[in-house]
Design a protein around this motif. Structure first.
Motif, PDB file in Angstrom:
ATOM      1  N   GLU A  37     -12.172  -3.476  -1.263  1.00  0.00           N
ATOM      2  CA  GLU A  37     -12.819  -2.786  -2.389  1.00  0.00           C
ATOM      3  C   GLU A  37     -13.216  -3.771  -3.482  1.00  0.00           C
ATOM      4  O   GLU A  37     -14.267  -3.610  -4.100  1.00  0.00           O
ATOM      5  N   LEU A  88      -4.636   1.810  -8.946  1.00  0.00           N
ATOM      6  CA  LEU A  88      -4.973   3.103  -8.359  1.00  0.00           C
ATOM      7  C   LEU A  88      -6.393   3.131  -7.801  1.00  0.00           C
ATOM      8  O   LEU A  88      -6.643   3.767  -6.779  1.00  0.00           O
ATOM      9  N   ALA A  89      -7.321   2.465  -8.502  1.00  0.00           N
ATOM     10  CA  ALA A  89      -8.724   2.512  -8.084  1.00  0.00           C
ATOM     11  C   ALA A  89      -9.466   1.279  -8.572  1.00  0.00           C
ATOM     12  O   ALA A  89      -9.136   0.705  -9.602  1.00  0.00           O
ATOM     13  N   TYR A 126     -13.074   3.905  -7.019  1.00  0.00           N
ATOM     14  CA  TYR A 126     -12.756   4.099  -5.605  1.00  0.00           C
ATOM     15  C   TYR A 126     -11.269   3.841  -5.385  1.00  0.00           C
ATOM     16  O   TYR A 126     -10.781   2.745  -5.669  1.00  0.00           O
ATOM     17  N   GLN A 127     -10.561   4.859  -4.875  1.00  0.00           N
ATOM     18  CA  GLN A 127      -9.120   4.745  -4.668  1.00  0.00           C
ATOM     19  C   GLN A 127      -8.797   3.642  -3.668  1.00  0.00           C
ATOM     20  O   GLN A 127      -9.584   3.358  -2.760  1.00  0.00           O
ATOM     21  N   VAL A 163      -5.257   6.973   1.486  1.00  0.00           N
ATOM     22  CA  VAL A 163      -5.922   8.159   0.952  1.00  0.00           C
ATOM     23  C   VAL A 163      -6.259   9.067   2.127  1.00  0.00           C
ATOM     24  O   VAL A 163      -7.027   8.688   3.013  1.00  0.00           O
ATOM     25  N   ASN A 195       0.842  -1.201   0.000  1.00  0.00           N
ATOM     26  CA  ASN A 195       0.000   0.000   0.000  1.00  0.00           C
ATOM     27  C   ASN A 195       0.872   1.244   0.000  1.00  0.00           C
ATOM     28  O   ASN A 195       1.863   1.319   0.719  1.00  0.00           O
ATOM     29  N   ASP A 233       0.697   5.874  -0.921  1.00  0.00           N
ATOM     30  CA  ASP A 233      -0.171   7.043  -1.020  1.00  0.00           C
ATOM     31  C   ASP A 233      -0.733   7.241  -2.425  1.00  0.00           C
ATOM     32  O   ASP A 233      -1.592   8.089  -2.635  1.00  0.00           O
ATOM     33  N   SER A 234      -0.250   6.475  -3.384  1.00  0.00           N
ATOM     34  CA  SER A 234      -0.734   6.615  -4.765  1.00  0.00           C
ATOM     35  C   SER A 234      -1.254   5.286  -5.304  1.00  0.00           C
ATOM     36  O   SER A 234      -1.043   4.953  -6.462  1.00  0.00           O
ATOM     37  N   GLY A 235      -1.917   4.521  -4.469  1.00  0.00           N
ATOM     38  CA  GLY A 235      -2.475   3.241  -4.877  1.00  0.00           C
ATOM     39  C   GLY A 235      -1.733   2.094  -4.237  1.00  0.00           C
ATOM     40  O   GLY A 235      -1.101   2.250  -3.195  1.00  0.00           O
TER      41      GLY A 235
END
Length: 93
Positions: A69, A49-50, A54-55, A59, A21, A23-25
Motif C-alpha cells: 500500500e 490502520l490505513a 486504504y486499510q 480485512v 498484521n 484484523d485491525s491494522g
C-alpha cells in the motif's frame, strides 16, 4: 491523520517499521530511529490502520500488505497520509 515523507530505498518507499498484521491494522513491533515513522512520533505498540484511506492488515479475510500500500499510495515526492492509533493515549491520529 499523520503525514509521512517516506524514505526511498532501492526504488521502494519505506517508513522504517517492523509489523505484525492484525484484523485491525498493523501493530508496530519496532520503529527505526530517524525514519519517517519515528519522526512522525510513532512508537512500538502503535498501529497503522490505513494508508491514504486504504486499510492495511487483514480485512475481510484478505491480507492488505503495508509495504504494498505504501508503494501504491505514496506520491512522487514521498508524501502519504497515514491513519494511526496511538497506543499511549488510546486515540487515532
Amino acid at each position: 491523520m499523520v503525514k509521512f515523507v517516506s524514505g526511498r530505498v532501492t526504488n521502494a518507499w519505506r517508513i522504517g517499521v517492523a509489523i505484525e498484521n492484525t484484523d485491525s491494522g498493523v501493530v508496530l513491533t519496532d520503529v527505526e530511529r530517524n525514519m519517517p515513522a519515528d519522526r512522525a512520533g510513532l512508537v512500538r505498540g502503535d498501529s497503522i490502520l490505513a494508508i491514504k484511506g486504504y486499510q492495511v492488515g487483514y480485512v475481510g479475510g484478505s491480507m492488505f500488505d503495508l509495504g504494498d500500500e505504501l508503494q501504491r499510495r505514496t506520491d512522487p515526492t514521498g508524501k502519504v497520509d497515514v491513519l494511526a492509533f496511538d497506543s499511549r493515549n488510546r486515540r487515532v491520529k
